[in-house]
Scaffold this motif. Structure first.
Motif, PDB file in Angstrom:
ATOM      1  N   ARG A  65       0.831  -1.210   0.000  1.00 41.74           N
ATOM      2  CA  ARG A  65       0.000   0.000   0.000  1.00 41.74           C
ATOM      3  C   ARG A  65       0.861   1.254   0.000  1.00 41.74           C
ATOM      4  O   ARG A  65       0.462   2.290  -0.538  1.00 41.74           O
ATOM      5  CB  ARG A  65      -0.924  -0.003   1.207  1.00 41.74           C
ATOM      6  CG  ARG A  65      -2.002  -1.083   1.160  1.00 41.74           C
ATOM      7  CD  ARG A  65      -2.870  -1.055   2.390  1.00 41.74           C
ATOM      8  NE  ARG A  65      -3.414   0.283   2.596  1.00 41.74           N
ATOM      9  CZ  ARG A  65      -3.389   0.914   3.768  1.00 41.74           C
ATOM     10  NH1 ARG A  65      -2.847   0.349   4.835  1.00 41.74           N
ATOM     11  NH2 ARG A  65      -3.919   2.117   3.881  1.00 41.74           N
ATOM     12  N   ARG A  66       2.057   1.180   0.557  1.00 43.71           N
ATOM     13  CA  ARG A  66       2.953   2.333   0.562  1.00 43.71           C
ATOM     14  C   ARG A  66       3.464   2.624  -0.839  1.00 43.71           C
ATOM     15  O   ARG A  66       3.717   3.786  -1.174  1.00 43.71           O
ATOM     16  CB  ARG A  66       4.108   2.091   1.531  1.00 43.71           C
ATOM     17  CG  ARG A  66       3.691   2.130   2.996  1.00 43.71           C
ATOM     18  CD  ARG A  66       4.861   1.914   3.917  1.00 43.71           C
ATOM     19  NE  ARG A  66       5.892   2.927   3.721  1.00 43.71           N
ATOM     20  CZ  ARG A  66       7.048   2.931   4.387  1.00 43.71           C
ATOM     21  NH1 ARG A  66       7.295   1.974   5.279  1.00 43.71           N
ATOM     22  NH2 ARG A  66       7.938   3.867   4.163  1.00 43.71           N
ATOM     23  N   LEU A 115      10.643   8.482   3.078  1.00 45.91           N
ATOM     24  CA  LEU A 115      12.072   8.420   3.394  1.00 45.91           C
ATOM     25  C   LEU A 115      12.477   7.087   3.986  1.00 45.91           C
ATOM     26  O   LEU A 115      13.663   6.734   3.975  1.00 45.91           O
ATOM     27  CB  LEU A 115      12.437   9.551   4.367  1.00 45.91           C
ATOM     28  CG  LEU A 115      12.266  10.989   3.851  1.00 45.91           C
ATOM     29  CD1 LEU A 115      12.604  11.982   4.955  1.00 45.91           C
ATOM     30  CD2 LEU A 115      13.136  11.235   2.626  1.00 45.91           C
ATOM     31  N   THR A 116      11.519   6.331   4.517  1.00 49.77           N
ATOM     32  CA  THR A 116      11.831   5.049   5.162  1.00 49.77           C
ATOM     33  C   THR A 116      11.545   3.856   4.252  1.00 49.77           C
ATOM     34  O   THR A 116      11.668   2.713   4.684  1.00 49.77           O
ATOM     35  CB  THR A 116      11.013   4.887   6.449  1.00 49.77           C
ATOM     36  OG1 THR A 116       9.603   4.813   6.120  1.00 49.77           O
ATOM     37  CG2 THR A 116      11.231   6.054   7.389  1.00 49.77           C
ATOM     38  N   ASP A 120      12.469  -0.331   4.746  1.00 50.05           N
ATOM     39  CA  ASP A 120      11.500  -1.424   4.810  1.00 50.05           C
ATOM     40  C   ASP A 120      11.682  -2.433   3.683  1.00 50.05           C
ATOM     41  O   ASP A 120      11.281  -3.595   3.804  1.00 50.05           O
ATOM     42  CB  ASP A 120      10.073  -0.863   4.766  1.00 50.05           C
ATOM     43  CG  ASP A 120       9.632  -0.293   6.104  1.00 50.05           C
ATOM     44  OD1 ASP A 120      10.060  -0.824   7.142  1.00 50.05           O
ATOM     45  OD2 ASP A 120       8.876   0.685   6.117  1.00 50.05           O
ATOM     46  N   MET A 121      12.284  -2.009   2.584  1.00 52.57           N
ATOM     47  CA  MET A 121      12.570  -2.920   1.475  1.00 52.57           C
ATOM     48  C   MET A 121      13.878  -3.683   1.688  1.00 52.57           C
ATOM     49  O   MET A 121      14.262  -4.499   0.849  1.00 52.57           O
ATOM     50  CB  MET A 121      12.649  -2.122   0.167  1.00 52.57           C
ATOM     51  CG  MET A 121      11.336  -1.497  -0.271  1.00 52.57           C
ATOM     52  SD  MET A 121      11.556  -0.364  -1.676  1.00 52.57           S
ATOM     53  CE  MET A 121      12.170  -1.502  -2.926  1.00 52.57           C
ATOM     54  N   ASP A 122      14.557  -3.423   2.803  1.00 53.60           N
ATOM     55  CA  ASP A 122      15.859  -4.035   3.103  1.00 53.60           C
ATOM     56  C   ASP A 122      16.911  -3.691   2.054  1.00 53.60           C
ATOM     57  O   ASP A 122      17.835  -4.468   1.796  1.00 53.60           O
ATOM     58  CB  ASP A 122      15.737  -5.561   3.225  1.00 53.60           C
ATOM     59  CG  ASP A 122      15.082  -5.981   4.522  1.00 53.60           C
ATOM     60  OD1 ASP A 122      15.235  -5.263   5.511  1.00 53.60           O
ATOM     61  OD2 ASP A 122      14.393  -7.025   4.534  1.00 53.60           O
ATOM     62  N   VAL A 123      16.770  -2.513   1.459  1.00 52.97           N
ATOM     63  CA  VAL A 123      17.752  -2.041   0.489  1.00 52.97           C
ATOM     64  C   VAL A 123      18.809  -1.181   1.170  1.00 52.97           C
ATOM     65  O   VAL A 123      20.006  -1.299   0.905  1.00 52.97           O
ATOM     66  CB  VAL A 123      17.061  -1.238  -0.643  1.00 52.97           C
ATOM     67  CG1 VAL A 123      18.096  -0.616  -1.579  1.00 52.97           C
ATOM     68  CG2 VAL A 123      16.108  -2.131  -1.420  1.00 52.97           C
ATOM     69  N   THR A 130      13.114   4.737  12.914  1.00 48.57           N
ATOM     70  CA  THR A 130      12.024   4.888  13.889  1.00 48.57           C
ATOM     71  C   THR A 130      11.699   6.349  14.196  1.00 48.57           C
ATOM     72  O   THR A 130      10.516   6.726  14.202  1.00 48.57           O
ATOM     73  CB  THR A 130      12.357   4.133  15.192  1.00 48.57           C
ATOM     74  OG1 THR A 130      12.529   2.736  14.891  1.00 48.57           O
ATOM     75  CG2 THR A 130      11.238   4.289  16.210  1.00 48.57           C
ATOM     76  N   PRO A 131      12.688   7.221  14.444  1.00 48.46           N
ATOM     77  CA  PRO A 131      12.352   8.638  14.703  1.00 48.46           C
ATOM     78  C   PRO A 131      11.593   9.292  13.552  1.00 48.46           C
ATOM     79  O   PRO A 131      10.668  10.084  13.796  1.00 48.46           O
ATOM     80  CB  PRO A 131      13.724   9.288  14.905  1.00 48.46           C
ATOM     81  CG  PRO A 131      14.604   8.183  15.364  1.00 48.46           C
ATOM     82  CD  PRO A 131      14.131   6.966  14.648  1.00 48.46           C
TER      83      PRO A 131
END
Length: 245
Positions: A65-66, A115-116, A120-123, A130-131
């Motif tokens: 969804r992102r 930016l994150t 999350d894709m482990d790239v 987290t911040p």
């Protein structure tokens, strides 16, 4: 004859489903509902293997969804630009100001969340993951609060469209694209109440992520299911209207 009518009716429904899931909003809402169900099942199912698989599925659906909303901050920026036009009839009103705040905060939320994505894709793993997400969810919280205040204000002040004018409203929305000076359309009382319930459910997501309220994945998943089902009819109708245009 009856059989042919049934076939035509079924084909029409299939076409409606196709129009819905082929729209970005419809696909996102469908994935959101599946994600919420998977999240609830992962919390209530006793079998550890099934629970783990559902948890992984919920995370992957959230990531999918992102991708769909990666450039949504551009829509928010365009919305803020439009609302900042001094020619807007409602410019300067409390409702207008809250709408600007909502669009601005949503844009900040989407931009910070983007930016994150690589993390999350482990790239590209980053230490500030987290911040950044915490700050993004704060902006999402502010956007929902602005939406709640705007819809509640319209409901309390009676600035809504009566239910019997729904047909005129639907026809007016279609004609908006052909007019240069658009008159803001008001929601009905039922629509405002639905939006208030949807926002009340959705606000559990950022507040629980930040840690402002003590809610588990089960409660958040149930809230997502409720808000998704309430938002479904309006998005369904909008998708069918776009499919006919």
């Amino acid at each position: 004859m009856a059989k042919n009518q049934g076939t035509q009716s079924q084909a029409s429904f299939v076409k409606q489903c196709s129009s819905f899931v082929n729209s970005v909003a419809g696909l996102d809402l469908s994935l959101r509902l599946i994600q919420a169900v998977a999240q609830v099942v992962s919390e209530v199912f006793i079998d550890g293997l099934v629970s783990k698989r559902c948890s992984v599925a919920a995370f992957q659906l959230a990531l999918a969804r992102r991708y769909l909303r990666f450039f949504s901050f551009i829509d928010c920026l365009d919305r803020v630009t439009t609302l900042s036009n001094f020619d807007t009839r409602s410019w300067g009103s409390a409702s207008h100001t809250l709408e600007v705040v909502e669009a601005s905060c949503l844009g900040a939320y989407f931009a910070l969340e983007d930016l994150t994505m690589l993390h999350d894709m482990d790239v590209l793993r980053v230490s500030w993951y987290t911040p950044i997400l915490v700050e993004a969810n704060k902006f999402w919280f502010y956007a929902i609060c602005a939406s709640l205040a705007r819809n509640l204000g319209e409901l309390l002040t009676g600035s809504f469209q009566e239910a019997e004018s729904a047909k005129v409203h639907a026809e007016g929305q279609k004609a908006e694209s052909t007019t240069t000076e658009r008159t803001p359309q008001r929601a009905s009382r039922v629509q405002l109440l639905q939006r208030l319930v949807i926002d009340s459910c959705d606000i559990t997501l950022p507040t629980s992520f930040i840690g402002w309220v003590a809610l588990g994945d089960l409660q958040v998943g149930l809230a997502m299911i409720v808000s998704s089902l309430l938002a479904w009819p309006a998005l369904w109708v909008a998708a069918q209207q776009r499919g006919r245009d």
